[in-house]
Design a protein around this motif. Structure first.
Motif, PDB file in Angstrom:
ATOM      1  N   LEU A 238     -59.470  34.268  -1.323  1.00  0.00           N
ATOM      2  CA  LEU A 238     -58.939  32.963  -1.699  1.00  0.00           C
ATOM      3  C   LEU A 238     -57.450  33.038  -2.043  1.00  0.00           C
ATOM      4  O   LEU A 238     -56.689  32.111  -1.743  1.00  0.00           O
ATOM      5  CB  LEU A 238     -59.721  32.391  -2.876  1.00  0.00           C
ATOM      6  CG  LEU A 238     -61.136  31.903  -2.552  1.00  0.00           C
ATOM      7  CD1 LEU A 238     -61.858  31.465  -3.822  1.00  0.00           C
ATOM      8  CD2 LEU A 238     -61.109  30.768  -1.532  1.00  0.00           C
ATOM      9  N   ALA A 239     -57.032  34.149  -2.655  1.00  0.00           N
ATOM     10  CA  ALA A 239     -55.608  34.328  -2.941  1.00  0.00           C
ATOM     11  C   ALA A 239     -54.801  34.376  -1.642  1.00  0.00           C
ATOM     12  O   ALA A 239     -53.715  33.775  -1.547  1.00  0.00           O
ATOM     13  CB  ALA A 239     -55.395  35.606  -3.751  1.00  0.00           C
ATOM     14  N   LEU A 240     -55.331  35.075  -0.643  1.00  0.00           N
ATOM     15  CA  LEU A 240     -54.654  35.117   0.660  1.00  0.00           C
ATOM     16  C   LEU A 240     -54.582  33.731   1.289  1.00  0.00           C
ATOM     17  O   LEU A 240     -53.566  33.349   1.874  1.00  0.00           O
ATOM     18  CB  LEU A 240     -55.381  36.083   1.593  1.00  0.00           C
ATOM     19  CG  LEU A 240     -55.198  37.573   1.310  1.00  0.00           C
ATOM     20  CD1 LEU A 240     -56.085  38.397   2.229  1.00  0.00           C
ATOM     21  CD2 LEU A 240     -53.736  37.982   1.477  1.00  0.00           C
ATOM     22  N   TYR A 241     -55.675  32.974   1.149  1.00  0.00           N
ATOM     23  CA  TYR A 241     -55.689  31.622   1.715  1.00  0.00           C
ATOM     24  C   TYR A 241     -54.658  30.739   1.021  1.00  0.00           C
ATOM     25  O   TYR A 241     -53.924  29.987   1.676  1.00  0.00           O
ATOM     26  CB  TYR A 241     -57.085  31.019   1.579  1.00  0.00           C
ATOM     27  CG  TYR A 241     -57.144  29.568   1.962  1.00  0.00           C
ATOM     28  CD1 TYR A 241     -57.104  29.171   3.298  1.00  0.00           C
ATOM     29  CD2 TYR A 241     -57.212  28.578   0.976  1.00  0.00           C
ATOM     30  CE1 TYR A 241     -57.134  27.834   3.647  1.00  0.00           C
ATOM     31  CE2 TYR A 241     -57.241  27.232   1.317  1.00  0.00           C
ATOM     32  CZ  TYR A 241     -57.201  26.866   2.649  1.00  0.00           C
ATOM     33  OH  TYR A 241     -57.222  25.542   2.998  1.00  0.00           O
ATOM     34  N   TYR A 244     -51.228  31.765   2.164  1.00  0.00           N
ATOM     35  CA  TYR A 244     -50.987  31.328   3.551  1.00  0.00           C
ATOM     36  C   TYR A 244     -50.704  29.841   3.606  1.00  0.00           C
ATOM     37  O   TYR A 244     -49.774  29.399   4.305  1.00  0.00           O
ATOM     38  CB  TYR A 244     -52.197  31.662   4.431  1.00  0.00           C
ATOM     39  CG  TYR A 244     -52.112  31.122   5.825  1.00  0.00           C
ATOM     40  CD1 TYR A 244     -51.324  31.748   6.794  1.00  0.00           C
ATOM     41  CD2 TYR A 244     -52.806  29.964   6.177  1.00  0.00           C
ATOM     42  CE1 TYR A 244     -51.232  31.226   8.083  1.00  0.00           C
ATOM     43  CE2 TYR A 244     -52.715  29.435   7.454  1.00  0.00           C
ATOM     44  CZ  TYR A 244     -51.929  30.075   8.401  1.00  0.00           C
ATOM     45  OH  TYR A 244     -51.826  29.564   9.660  1.00  0.00           O
ATOM     46  N   ARG A 245     -51.484  29.060   2.851  1.00  0.00           N
ATOM     47  CA  ARG A 245     -51.276  27.611   2.865  1.00  0.00           C
ATOM     48  C   ARG A 245     -49.939  27.221   2.262  1.00  0.00           C
ATOM     49  O   ARG A 245     -49.270  26.283   2.744  1.00  0.00           O
ATOM     50  CB  ARG A 245     -52.416  26.920   2.104  1.00  0.00           C
ATOM     51  CG  ARG A 245     -52.467  25.431   2.322  1.00  0.00           C
ATOM     52  CD  ARG A 245     -53.662  24.802   1.651  1.00  0.00           C
ATOM     53  NE  ARG A 245     -53.562  24.853   0.190  1.00  0.00           N
ATOM     54  CZ  ARG A 245     -54.378  24.171  -0.616  1.00  0.00           C
ATOM     55  NH1 ARG A 245     -55.350  23.446  -0.105  1.00  0.00           N
ATOM     56  NH2 ARG A 245     -54.227  24.266  -1.917  1.00  0.00           N
TER      57      ARG A 245
END
Length: 248
Positions: A238-241, A244-245
């Motif tokens: 979720l941190a990567l998402y 990225y967002r």
């Protein structure tokens, strides 16, 4: 059953049935924590601490885990002392690791007596209970379970609010911590599980211990590893998402 030998074949079948139920609890827990993580990263707005439906779901998950702890303690009571202490040391080490990591993440809301801490203490108490045949009697365990449940639900004293006492479960106010599984009333759930292990339910679980239950049983047998690893994995993804967002 002899105290010096391992579980019988019947007990092993029953333990596989318990593993399958533990696998169901694992899936429920991962789903709950995923919702928590979505809220943490502000990708959703679930009221996990105030909405009674989320609170009931959380309590159902903990209750299922602890019922199975109680049943497993009885069915696996023939394990050697060396194996018991090796497993207890691993569990306690994981509980301390949870405290350390949660201190870094949540500071004053760190986990000092969560589910792993509770189970670690319960395992120690079980060494006393299971060495005395009278403790294993259904007619003794059931009233004790109900007494613990009632005491934890009805008794509350402001003097028990300090952190060094509130793990007993008699505090007047719920402490600020990310996971809180006090001795009362939850010890009553474990005792209830120990009592249920002596009923036809345990035999029924043994008959349901194979076939399509095997994937769930695999999850149940590796529940500690899944418990430790699923949150770092979910949080990391979720941190990567979120990163990225934000950078897109």
């Amino acid at each position: 059953m002899s105290w010096s030998h391992g579980p019988s074949a019947t007990a092993q079948a029953r333990l596989m049935g318990l593993d399958a139920l533990r696998g169901i609890a694992i899936l429920m827990m991962v789903a709950f924590h995923f919702c928590f993580d979505l809220t943490y990263w502000r990708l959703a707005h679930f009221q996990l601490l105030s909405d009674w439906r989320w609170i009931v779901w959380r309590d159902l998950i903990v209750s299922l885990f602890l019922l199975l702890v109680g049943m497993s303690l009885v069915l696996a009571r023939g394990q050697s002392a060396a194996r018991f202490w090796r497993r207890w040391a691993r569990l306690t080490g994981c509980a301390l690791l949870i405290s350390l990591v949660s201190w870094g993440m949540f500071h004053q809301r760190f986990i000092y007596f969560g589910v792993l801490h509770f189970i670690s203490l319960t395992w120690l108490l079980s060494r006393l209970w299971l060495s005395r045949a009278a403790w294993l009697r259904h007619r003794v365990l059931l009233p004790l379970a109900l007494l613990c449940l009632l005491a934890g639900g009805l008794l509350a004293f402001p003097a028990m609010d300090p952190r060094w006492l509130n793990w007993l479960g008699l505090a007047a106010h719920k402490p600020a911590t990310e996971d809180y599984v006090p001795l009362l009333p939850w010890l009553g759930v474990v005792l209830l599980g120990m009592s249920l292990a002596q009923t036809p339910l345990a035999a029924w679980l043994g008959r349901r211990g194979g076939g399509g239950w095997r994937p769930l049983a695999w999850l149940g047998r590796h529940s500690l590893a899944i418990y430790l690893l699923h949150q770092p994995l979910l949080m990391g993804l979720l941190a990567l998402y979120v990163w990225y967002r934000a950078s897109a």
